[in-house]
Design an enzyme around this catalytic site. Structure first.
Site, mmCIF file in Angstrom:
data_model
loop_
_atom_site.group_PDB
_atom_site.id
_atom_site.type_symbol
_atom_site.label_atom_id
_atom_site.label_comp_id
_atom_site.label_asym_id
_atom_site.label_seq_id
_atom_site.Cartn_x
_atom_site.Cartn_y
_atom_site.Cartn_z
ATOM 1 C CB THR A 136 -0.895 -0.009 1.269
ATOM 2 O OG1 THR A 136 -1.466 1.277 1.450
ATOM 3 C CG2 THR A 136 -0.088 -0.326 2.527
ATOM 4 C CG ASP A 137 -1.091 4.990 -1.099
ATOM 5 O OD1 ASP A 137 -1.716 4.341 -0.228
ATOM 6 O OD2 ASP A 137 -1.622 5.911 -1.759
ATOM 7 C CD GLU A 138 -3.635 3.236 4.055
ATOM 8 O OE1 GLU A 138 -3.604 3.167 5.280
ATOM 9 O OE2 GLU A 138 -4.654 3.012 3.382
ATOM 10 C CE1 TYR A 163 -3.234 -2.861 5.542
ATOM 11 C CE2 TYR A 163 -3.267 -0.498 5.080
ATOM 12 C CZ TYR A 163 -3.247 -1.808 4.638
ATOM 13 O OH TYR A 163 -3.228 -2.069 3.282
ATOM 14 C CE LYS A 167 0.237 -4.708 2.874
ATOM 15 N NZ LYS A 167 -0.098 -6.061 2.344
HETATM 16 P P1 NAD Z 1 -9.356 -7.807 2.039
HETATM 17 O O1 NAD Z 1 -9.376 -7.543 3.497
HETATM 18 O O2 NAD Z 1 -10.588 -7.580 1.232
HETATM 19 O O3 NAD Z 1 -8.935 -9.336 1.779
HETATM 20 C C1 NAD Z 1 -7.921 -9.967 2.482
HETATM 21 C C2 NAD Z 1 -8.006 -11.462 2.199
HETATM 22 O O4 NAD Z 1 -6.925 -12.109 2.898
HETATM 23 C C3 NAD Z 1 -9.297 -12.109 2.701
HETATM 24 O O5 NAD Z 1 -9.798 -13.016 1.727
HETATM 25 C C4 NAD Z 1 -8.876 -12.852 3.958
HETATM 26 O O6 NAD Z 1 -9.654 -13.997 4.235
HETATM 27 C C5 NAD Z 1 -7.440 -13.226 3.607
HETATM 28 N N1 NAD Z 1 -6.614 -13.436 4.808
HETATM 29 C C6 NAD Z 1 -6.515 -12.623 5.892
HETATM 30 N N2 NAD Z 1 -5.682 -13.163 6.804
HETATM 31 C C7 NAD Z 1 -5.229 -14.325 6.256
HETATM 32 C C8 NAD Z 1 -4.330 -15.325 6.696
HETATM 33 N N3 NAD Z 1 -3.731 -15.238 7.903
HETATM 34 N N4 NAD Z 1 -4.076 -16.375 5.882
HETATM 35 C C9 NAD Z 1 -4.681 -16.476 4.667
HETATM 36 N N5 NAD Z 1 -5.553 -15.566 4.209
HETATM 37 C C10 NAD Z 1 -5.820 -14.505 4.992
HETATM 38 O O7 NAD Z 1 -8.132 -6.982 1.487
HETATM 39 P P2 NAD Z 1 -7.957 -6.243 0.075
HETATM 40 O O8 NAD Z 1 -8.542 -4.882 0.170
HETATM 41 O O9 NAD Z 1 -8.369 -7.154 -1.004
HETATM 42 O O10 NAD Z 1 -6.366 -6.073 0.073
HETATM 43 C C11 NAD Z 1 -5.538 -7.073 -0.494
HETATM 44 C C12 NAD Z 1 -4.092 -6.639 -0.373
HETATM 45 O O11 NAD Z 1 -3.901 -5.398 -1.046
HETATM 46 C C13 NAD Z 1 -3.624 -6.408 1.060
HETATM 47 O O12 NAD Z 1 -2.314 -6.891 1.185
HETATM 48 C C14 NAD Z 1 -3.667 -4.895 1.231
HETATM 49 O O13 NAD Z 1 -2.723 -4.469 2.166
HETATM 50 C C15 NAD Z 1 -3.327 -4.450 -0.171
HETATM 51 N N6 NAD Z 1 -3.848 -3.126 -0.581
HETATM 52 C C16 NAD Z 1 -5.184 -2.857 -0.461
HETATM 53 C C17 NAD Z 1 -5.672 -1.624 -0.896
HETATM 54 C C18 NAD Z 1 -7.148 -1.289 -0.830
HETATM 55 O O14 NAD Z 1 -7.528 -0.180 -1.166
HETATM 56 N N7 NAD Z 1 -8.013 -2.217 -0.456
HETATM 57 C C19 NAD Z 1 -4.789 -0.672 -1.421
HETATM 58 C C20 NAD Z 1 -3.429 -0.995 -1.513
HETATM 59 C C21 NAD Z 1 -2.982 -2.232 -1.105
HETATM 60 P P1 TYD Z 2 -10.886 3.551 4.202
HETATM 61 O O1 TYD Z 2 -11.832 3.117 3.140
HETATM 62 O O2 TYD Z 2 -10.949 2.883 5.536
HETATM 63 O O3 TYD Z 2 -9.414 3.420 3.569
HETATM 64 P P2 TYD Z 2 -7.988 3.945 4.156
HETATM 65 O O4 TYD Z 2 -8.135 4.303 5.578
HETATM 66 O O5 TYD Z 2 -7.123 2.731 3.976
HETATM 67 O O6 TYD Z 2 -7.595 5.083 3.288
HETATM 68 O O7 TYD Z 2 -11.058 5.105 4.438
HETATM 69 C C1 TYD Z 2 -10.944 6.030 3.371
HETATM 70 C C2 TYD Z 2 -11.092 7.420 3.950
HETATM 71 O O8 TYD Z 2 -12.448 7.592 4.417
HETATM 72 C C3 TYD Z 2 -10.212 7.679 5.151
HETATM 73 O O9 TYD Z 2 -9.757 9.038 5.103
HETATM 74 C C4 TYD Z 2 -11.137 7.489 6.344
HETATM 75 C C5 TYD Z 2 -12.489 7.915 5.802
HETATM 76 N N1 TYD Z 2 -13.664 7.217 6.379
HETATM 77 C C6 TYD Z 2 -14.754 7.965 6.857
HETATM 78 O O10 TYD Z 2 -14.748 9.212 6.825
HETATM 79 N N2 TYD Z 2 -15.826 7.290 7.355
HETATM 80 C C7 TYD Z 2 -15.873 5.932 7.438
HETATM 81 O O11 TYD Z 2 -16.892 5.357 7.945
HETATM 82 C C8 TYD Z 2 -14.760 5.177 6.925
HETATM 83 C C9 TYD Z 2 -14.756 3.673 6.960
HETATM 84 C C10 TYD Z 2 -13.678 5.859 6.389
#
Ligand code: NAD
Ligand code: TYD
Length: 361
Positions: A136-138, A163, A167
């Site tokens: 992630t960019d975070e 988180y 990461k």
């Molecule tokens: P998500 O929470 O929707 O899915 C995570 C998946 O991992 C789930 O299917 C869960 O069952 C599985 N999982 C969790 N713990 C596990 C374990 N111990 N063993 C096996 N499986 C396990 O997450 P996502 O949003 O699809 O994110 C996927 C990846 O991308 C993550 O690594 C996250 O850090 C990264 N990422 C997400 C975003 C975003 O915007 N969602 C952005 C940048 C990077």
């Molecule tokens: P989120 O979807 O949790 O992603 P991330 O924290 O990884 O960026 O949140 C996106 C943005 O929205 C973040 O600035 C927090 C805000 N947010 C709210 O204002 N209300 C909410 O209920 C949630 C879940 C997030």
């Protein structure tokens, strides 16, 4: 036939990635999806693939060394794409330990198992064995609200939430394997994704779900925080392009110059719902700006994220293709067409999660 081991493929991005890969490669590839099926993992996301001969699901935890070792022993894995993680910032603030276990220890197990399976006695690796770590960019921390500073691959890490710290820890482990063992890997750091199958704890699906049922729309702090939104299929394409065309051992940032303030997203979701819901749909009456409620801010809330995707564009030719107006419409349309999916994932534990997370904000 190339064999992929995808971790976390039952989650949001993982399931979209698996669909993307089968759309692109069809029967030319085989995918093994290993997932522990936590609250965020849902096999309904992959229901249409169950009968495919070249798709296998294995229920296992990535921290389970023998289970992961067995998968590598029994299958000649060519590519690992590592998504599995605990992914929600708010949960990491209340329960940080599981983030360390899954994100750091789990990544260590994945790296070590791949290394054990792939490394030759002389310390080299066969051509074509590749591990892609999805991050992630975070990890870069927070940018000033100046509209002109960006995250680059060279930006120093400065994670603020448990988180992003976990990461960052996993990214450093991957870097250490590349530096120490010449382990064939890439890291991608990506901005906020949106699209189908996203669990409604994250901002966009939470807004859609709440608005449809006339529940308040919680906006943290002043609603002016900025996120850089990327449609999930564009991310899936970027991952595949990095793995096939990127230089090994490199990090690539994937993002789309699509910065929006949270409050803009809230307004857009409401407006788009009203545009897409038919006149005679009873849920229309629930959807209104009156639902917006400014609530207590998230602890340590990062102000602004924004990626400059210059490197991936210059070296690989990847660019986001989906315009935000189109992506958000497609996403909302998907949630409207998949009410049963939404009902299933919000029944049970979701209610108690919601009460706990939002009751005293
Ligand atoms: P998500 O929470 O929707 O899915 C995570 C998946 O991992 C789930 O299917 C869960 O069952 C599985 N999982 C969790 N713990 C596990 C374990 N111990 N063993 C096996 N499986 C396990 O997450 P996502 O949003 O699809 O994110 C996927 C990846 O991308 C993550 O690594 C996250 O850090 C990264 N990422 C997400 C975003 C975003 O915007 N969602 C952005 C940048 C990077
Ligand atoms: P989120 O979807 O949790 O992603 P991330 O924290 O990884 O960026 O949140 C996106 C943005 O929205 C973040 O600035 C927090 C805000 N947010 C709210 O204002 N209300 C909410 O209920 C949630 C879940 C997030």
């Amino acid at each position: 036939m190339r064999t992929y081991l995808v971790t976390g493929g039952a989650g949001f991005i993982g399931s979209n990635y698996i669909h993307y890969m089968f759309r692109k490669y069809g029967d030319e590839i085989r995918i093994i999806n290993v997932d522990a099926l936590t609250y965020a993992g849902n096999l309904a996301n992959l229901k249409d693939l169950e009968d495919r001969g070249n798709y296998t699901f294995i229920h296992a935890d990535i921290t389970d060394k023998p289970a992961i070792g067995k998968i590598f022993k029994e299958n000649d894995i060519d590519r690992v794409v590592h998504f599995a993680a605990e992914s929600h910032v708010d949960r990491s603030i209340t329960t940080p330990e599981v983030f360390v276990t899954t994100n750091v220890l789990g990544t260590a197990v994945m790296l070590n198992s791949a290394k054990a399976a792939w490394e030759r006695p002389d310390g080299t690796y066969p051509e074509g064995k590749k591990f892609l770590h999805v991050s992630t960019d975070e990890v870069y921390g927070s940018l000033p609200d100046d509209g002109k500073s960006y995250f680059y691959e060279t930006t120093p890490y400065s994670p603020h939430s448990p988180y992003s710290a976990s990461k960052a820890g996993s990214d450093f482990l991957v870097k250490s394997y590349m530096d120490t063992y010449h382990f064939p890997a890439n890291i991608t750091n990506t901005s906020n994704n949106y699209g189908p199958y996203q669990f409604p704890e994250k901002l966009i699906p939470l807004l859609i779900n709440n608005a449809l049922s006339g529940r308040e729309l919680p906006v943290y702090g002043d609603g002016m925080n900025i996120r850089d939104w990327l449609y999930v299929d564009d991310h899936a394409k970027g991952i595949d392009m990095v793995q096939e065309q990127g230089k090994l051992f490199e990090t690539y940032n994937i993002g789309g110059h699509n910065e929006k303030r949270n409050i803009e997203i809230v307004h857009l979701v409401i407006d788009t719902l009203l545009e897409l819901l038919p006149e005679d749909d009873p849920r229309r009456a629930n959807v209104s700006r009156d639902l917006i409620r400014f609530v207590g801010d998230r602890k340590g809330h990062d102000r602004r994220y924004a990626i400059a995707p210059d490197k991936i564009k210059a070296e690989i030719g990847w660019e986001p293709e989906t315009k935000f107006e189109d992506g958000i419409r497609k996403t909302i349309r998907w949630y409207l067409d998949n009410q049963e999916w939404l009902q299933n994932v919000t029944s049970g534990d979701y209610q108690s999660y919601y009460e706990k997370m939002y009751s005293n904000r």
